[in-house]
Design an enzyme around this catalytic site. Structure first.
Site, mmCIF file in Angstrom:
data_model
loop_
_atom_site.group_PDB
_atom_site.id
_atom_site.type_symbol
_atom_site.label_atom_id
_atom_site.label_comp_id
_atom_site.label_asym_id
_atom_site.label_seq_id
_atom_site.Cartn_x
_atom_site.Cartn_y
_atom_site.Cartn_z
ATOM 1 N N GLY A 1 17.950 -26.169 74.573
ATOM 2 C CA GLY A 1 18.400 -26.594 73.255
ATOM 3 C C GLY A 1 19.707 -27.360 73.318
ATOM 4 C CG HIS B 1 17.001 -18.117 67.313
ATOM 5 N ND1 HIS B 1 16.797 -19.456 67.600
ATOM 6 C CD2 HIS B 1 18.125 -17.763 68.000
ATOM 7 C CE1 HIS B 1 17.746 -19.896 68.402
ATOM 8 N NE2 HIS B 1 18.563 -18.890 68.665
ATOM 9 C CG MET C 1 20.316 -14.955 78.132
ATOM 10 S SD MET C 1 22.005 -14.392 78.422
ATOM 11 C CE MET C 1 22.749 -14.670 76.810
ATOM 12 N N GLY C 2 16.312 -13.771 75.533
ATOM 13 C CA GLY C 2 15.628 -12.927 74.565
ATOM 14 C C GLY C 2 16.293 -12.940 73.210
ATOM 15 C CG ASP D 1 23.818 -23.040 74.047
ATOM 16 O OD1 ASP D 1 24.889 -22.520 73.714
ATOM 17 O OD2 ASP D 1 22.709 -22.542 73.779
ATOM 18 C CG HIS E 1 15.229 -18.802 71.690
ATOM 19 N ND1 HIS E 1 15.860 -17.899 70.872
ATOM 20 C CD2 HIS E 1 16.103 -19.064 72.693
ATOM 21 C CE1 HIS E 1 17.052 -17.617 71.360
ATOM 22 N NE2 HIS E 1 17.236 -18.309 72.461
#
Length: 281
Positions: free
Chosen positions: A148, A34, A30-31, A151, A37
């Site tokens: 990741g 960090h 979702m942008g 989640d 990501h």
């Protein structure tokens, strides 16, 4: 590196890779990126010929009173970060490009494993995740997708979705990226005040203490009670503290592999974390 904003444009960019049978890796985000990501992209670069990263703030996975309108949109900054780690294509569609002008009519619900943990306090969240991920999978048509492990429940939902719908995609979970003090990296960490940021690592510290207690033979129920107490004493409002099997099923008496889960609010910021624990037989 290319940036595509339409499905047609992305398809055209990927067609040469498909015709030459290159392995396409996909990282949905979702942008507001960090290092967590970027680690997903680095992992994708190791295993794939072409890496696509989507940047799309998905409105249908946000519940009432959540932070959709305020969620940071940082496409220019994200583009620089992705170029530095070798991303090949950014897919940054609009809401209209993804969902059209009319409300969606199709829902996708992964039963059972979305009923508790984050699913209980965020009703409809995982349905929204399932819809957007399925759409992105159909648009990108990757061979491999990377998520990741922070989640963890979402990762389990995606694995189940891919299995149940017979999607020809390998799902790879990448370990949690942490700051120097153990705090799990999250786009929402930016919401924390300076004082809250000092307190936030208590989650990971408490999870590690819980792991140590389990190895010492302390009963699971007592470990979870103390974990919740420590977080509450530090100033968190605890949503849940739970333990599950790696497949998210309830713990059975002789399970030696388990996952500890925490979701808690610190001020206005909801933080989640988890820790996988392997006990000796």
């Amino acid at each position: 590196m290319k940036t595509e904003t339409t499905i047609q444009g992305l398809t055209a960019s990927l067609n040469p890779a498909r015709t030459t049978r290159k392995i396409i890796g996909f990282v949905p985000t979702m942008g507001n990126l960090h290092q967590g990501h970027l680690n997903l992209v680095r992992e994708a670069k190791k295993l794939c010929d072409i890496v696509v990263v989507s940047i799309f703030v998905n409105p249908i996975q946000f519940g009432e009173g959540e932070d959709f309108e305020n969620y940071p949109r940082t496409l220019e900054q994200d583009s620089h970060l992705l170029a530095d780690v070798g991303c090949d294509i950014i897919f940054a569609p609009s809401v209209e490009q993804m969902y059209g002008k009319h409300p969606r009519l199709t829902n996708i619900s992964v039963a059972d494993i979305t009923d508790d943990l984050c699913g209980q306090s965020r009703p409809g969240h995982f349905d929204g995740v399932a819809v957007v991920v399925t759409k992105l999978f159909n648009i990108v048509q990757p061979n491999v997708a990377f998520f990741g492990q922070k989640d963890y429940q979402q990762l389990a939902v995606i694995r189940q979705l891919v299995q149940d719908l017979n999607l020809p995609i390998d799902i790879i979970g990448v370990p949690i990226a942490r700051d120097h003090d153990g705090l799990a990296l999250s786009s929402r960490n930016g919401y924390l005040s300076e004082a809250e940021r000092q307190i936030a690592p208590t989650i990971y510290q408490s999870l590690k203490l819980a792991e140590q207690q389990l190895h010492q033979g302390v009963e699971l129920v007592d470990v979870l009670d103390e974990l919740k107490f420590r977080l509450t004493a530090a100033g968190f409002v605890v949503d849940y503290v739970e333990a599950r099997q790696p497949n998210l099923q309830p713990i059975a008496q002789f399970d030696r592999d388990l996952v500890l889960f925490v979701a808690a609010k610190l001020g206005k910021t909801r933080l989640i974390d988890n820790l996988q624990v392997k006990l000796k037989a």
